[in-house]
Write an enzyme that holds these catalytic residues in place. Structure first.
Site, PDB file in Angstrom:
ATOM      1  N   CYS A  22       0.197   5.528   0.424  1.00  0.00           N
ATOM      2  CA  CYS A  22      -0.818   6.495   0.861  1.00  0.00           C
ATOM      3  C   CYS A  22      -0.230   7.884   0.733  1.00  0.00           C
ATOM      4  CB  CYS A  22      -1.223   6.209   2.306  1.00  0.00           C
ATOM      5  SG  CYS A  22      -2.552   7.283   2.894  1.00  0.00           S
TER       6      CYS A  22
ATOM      7  N   ARG B  37       0.830  -1.206   0.000  1.00  0.00           N
ATOM      8  CA  ARG B  37       0.000   0.000   0.000  1.00  0.00           C
ATOM      9  C   ARG B  37       0.861   1.251   0.000  1.00  0.00           C
ATOM     10  NH1 ARG B  37      -3.839   1.259   5.102  1.00  0.00           N
ATOM     11  NH2 ARG B  37      -1.813   1.159   6.114  1.00  0.00           N
TER      12      ARG B  37
END
Length: 76
Positions: free
Chosen positions: A55, A53
């Protein structure tokens, strides 16, 4: 409907599931919302099997959304 629920629906329409996701990119209007987003994210992706991930905080999202999430899924 939330961002992850939308992803789930799109994946299912394509014959995939959240388990097929290998990478997500999360775009937040305000990085101060990371904790809240992370709590929701954890309900859909277990920590030990969660996809990679990234972000980032962005200046603006379509329709003035607070969060947008994109994903890459691999289906055998």
């Amino acid at each position: 409907m939330g961002a992850i629920a939308n992803l789930k629906a799109i994946l299912e329409a394509a014959g995939a599931t959240l388990n097929d996701v290998v990478k997500t990119s999360v775009f937040l209007k305000d990085m101060n919302d990371f904790g809240a987003m992370n709590g929701v994210y954890a309900r859909y992706f277990a920590e030990d099997t969660a996809p990679a991930r990234a972000c980032v905080e962005v200046a603006r999202l379509p329709k003035d959304a607070l969060v947008e999430i994109e994903c890459i899924a691999v289906v055998s």
